[in-house]
Design a protein around this motif. Structure first.
Motif, PDB file in Angstrom:
ATOM      1  N   ARG A  49       8.596  43.491   0.973  1.00 34.07           N
ATOM      2  CA  ARG A  49       9.089  42.205   0.312  1.00 34.07           C
ATOM      3  C   ARG A  49      10.148  42.293  -0.920  1.00 34.07           C
ATOM      4  NH1 ARG A  49       5.024  37.049  -0.533  1.00 34.07           N
ATOM      5  NH2 ARG A  49       6.425  35.692  -1.670  1.00 34.07           N
ATOM      6  N   GLY A  50      10.850  41.321  -0.845  1.00 37.51           N
ATOM      7  CA  GLY A  50      11.832  41.347  -1.920  1.00 37.51           C
ATOM      8  C   GLY A  50      13.494  41.275  -1.458  1.00 37.51           C
ATOM      9  N   CYS A  51      14.202  41.485  -2.335  1.00 32.91           N
ATOM     10  CA  CYS A  51      15.716  41.440  -2.165  1.00 32.91           C
ATOM     11  C   CYS A  51      16.289  42.828  -2.012  1.00 32.91           C
ATOM     12  CB  CYS A  51      16.475  40.657  -3.059  1.00 32.91           C
ATOM     13  SG  CYS A  51      16.007  39.039  -3.140  1.00 32.91           S
ATOM     14  N   ARG A  95      17.931  41.595  -8.443  1.00 32.91           N
ATOM     15  CA  ARG A  95      16.987  41.418  -7.271  1.00 32.91           C
ATOM     16  C   ARG A  95      15.860  41.051  -7.522  1.00 32.91           C
ATOM     17  NH1 ARG A  95      20.289  45.795  -6.179  1.00 32.91           N
ATOM     18  NH2 ARG A  95      18.775  47.289  -6.356  1.00 32.91           N
ATOM     19  N   GLU A  96      15.084  41.604  -8.513  1.00 33.17           N
ATOM     20  CA  GLU A  96      13.585  41.514  -8.904  1.00 33.17           C
ATOM     21  C   GLU A  96      13.683  40.048  -9.289  1.00 33.17           C
ATOM     22  OE1 GLU A  96      11.698  44.454 -11.019  1.00 33.17           O
ATOM     23  OE2 GLU A  96      12.464  45.948  -9.898  1.00 33.17           O
ATOM     24  N   GLU A  99      13.659  37.284  -6.712  1.00 34.97           N
ATOM     25  CA  GLU A  99      12.121  37.239  -5.947  1.00 34.97           C
ATOM     26  C   GLU A  99      11.490  36.396  -7.093  1.00 34.97           C
ATOM     27  OE1 GLU A  99       8.654  38.159  -3.727  1.00 34.97           O
ATOM     28  OE2 GLU A  99      10.848  38.205  -3.129  1.00 34.97           O
ATOM     29  N   ASN A 103       9.965  32.599  -5.685  1.00 30.12           N
ATOM     30  CA  ASN A 103       8.502  32.233  -5.746  1.00 30.12           C
ATOM     31  C   ASN A 103       8.393  31.172  -6.572  1.00 30.12           C
ATOM     32  OD1 ASN A 103       8.059  34.409  -3.993  1.00 30.12           O
ATOM     33  ND2 ASN A 103       7.733  35.921  -5.507  1.00 30.12           N
ATOM     34  N   LYS A 127      12.005  29.710   2.298  1.00 30.36           N
ATOM     35  CA  LYS A 127      13.214  30.514   1.420  1.00 30.36           C
ATOM     36  C   LYS A 127      14.307  30.744   2.419  1.00 30.36           C
ATOM     37  CE  LYS A 127       9.422  32.356  -1.587  1.00 30.36           C
ATOM     38  NZ  LYS A 127       8.662  33.606  -1.716  1.00 30.36           N
ATOM     39  N   ALA A 155      17.011  39.709   2.201  1.00 27.47           N
ATOM     40  CA  ALA A 155      15.796  39.060   1.419  1.00 27.47           C
ATOM     41  C   ALA A 155      14.737  38.952   2.479  1.00 27.47           C
ATOM     42  CB  ALA A 155      16.221  37.609   0.840  1.00 27.47           C
ATOM     43  N   PHE A 157      10.700  38.062   3.010  1.00 30.18           N
ATOM     44  CA  PHE A 157       9.827  37.113   2.696  1.00 30.18           C
ATOM     45  C   PHE A 157       8.430  37.326   2.991  1.00 30.18           C
ATOM     46  CE2 PHE A 157      14.012  34.175   2.870  1.00 30.18           C
ATOM     47  CZ  PHE A 157      14.327  34.621   1.451  1.00 30.18           C
TER      48      PHE A 157
END
Length: 173
Positions: A49-51, A95-96, A99, A103, A127, A155, A157
């Protein structure tokens, strides 16, 4: 319409040549005069999960890209719980932070009716709609014409990593 489109469309044969370029990639090519159309289906490796910046993975699976002097690439993800966007590729903090932003905009602890695949199910769909399922990038001299710090992002999710498929359509000469 079912998954992948209606039965009529799925039953038609492609009107252009189909070749196997490399593992997990299908390539369709059609040329007319100096203009060319290329379409690749690329399976991206599973990510958490994340970018994630996927620019280099796309380049590695698009050997035809180097043959395009000027054109455009349309990159489309065939999923509703992941998205594509173009953003900064240099600093991983971006990127963090993205996220974190997503959220906050779409919290997982809200009461959603659609939760058949878990608490991250509906937030993933929301998203995806916010970021979008495609990006369009110009091509110049055989490469994506991105800004100095730009990269193409996947991305993801969902909490469970899985491979994702993108369809890249290139038009150029």
């Amino acid at each position: 319409m079912g998954r992948g489109g209606d039965k009529e469309r799925r039953g038609r044969a492609p009107t252009h040549r189909l070749t196997r370029a490399r593992a997990h990639t299908e390539t369709h090519t059609h040329t007319h005069s100096d203009s060319m159309w290329i379409q690749n289906s690329i399976t991206l490796r599973a990510r958490s999960r994340g970018c994630h910046v996927i620019t280099d993975e796309l380049r590695a699976n698009l050997p035809e890209l180097k043959d395009v002097s000027v054109g455009i690439a349309h990159i489309f993800i065939q999923h509703t719980s992941a998205a594509l966007t173009c953003n900064e590729s240099w600093d991983p903090d971006v990127r963090e932070d993205m996220e974190t932003v997503l959220n906050r905009v779409v919290p997982e602890d809200a009461k959603y009716r659609h939760d058949s695949e878990g608490k991250d199910d509906m937030p993933a769909h929301a998203k995806c709609s916010l970021l979008g399922s495609s990006v369009t990038v110009p091509i110049s001299r055989g490469d994506f014409s991105l800004g100095t710090w730009q990269g193409i992002w996947l991305a993801e999710f969902r909490d469970r990593a899985r491979s994702r498929t993108v369809v890249v359509t290139i038009h150029g000469e």
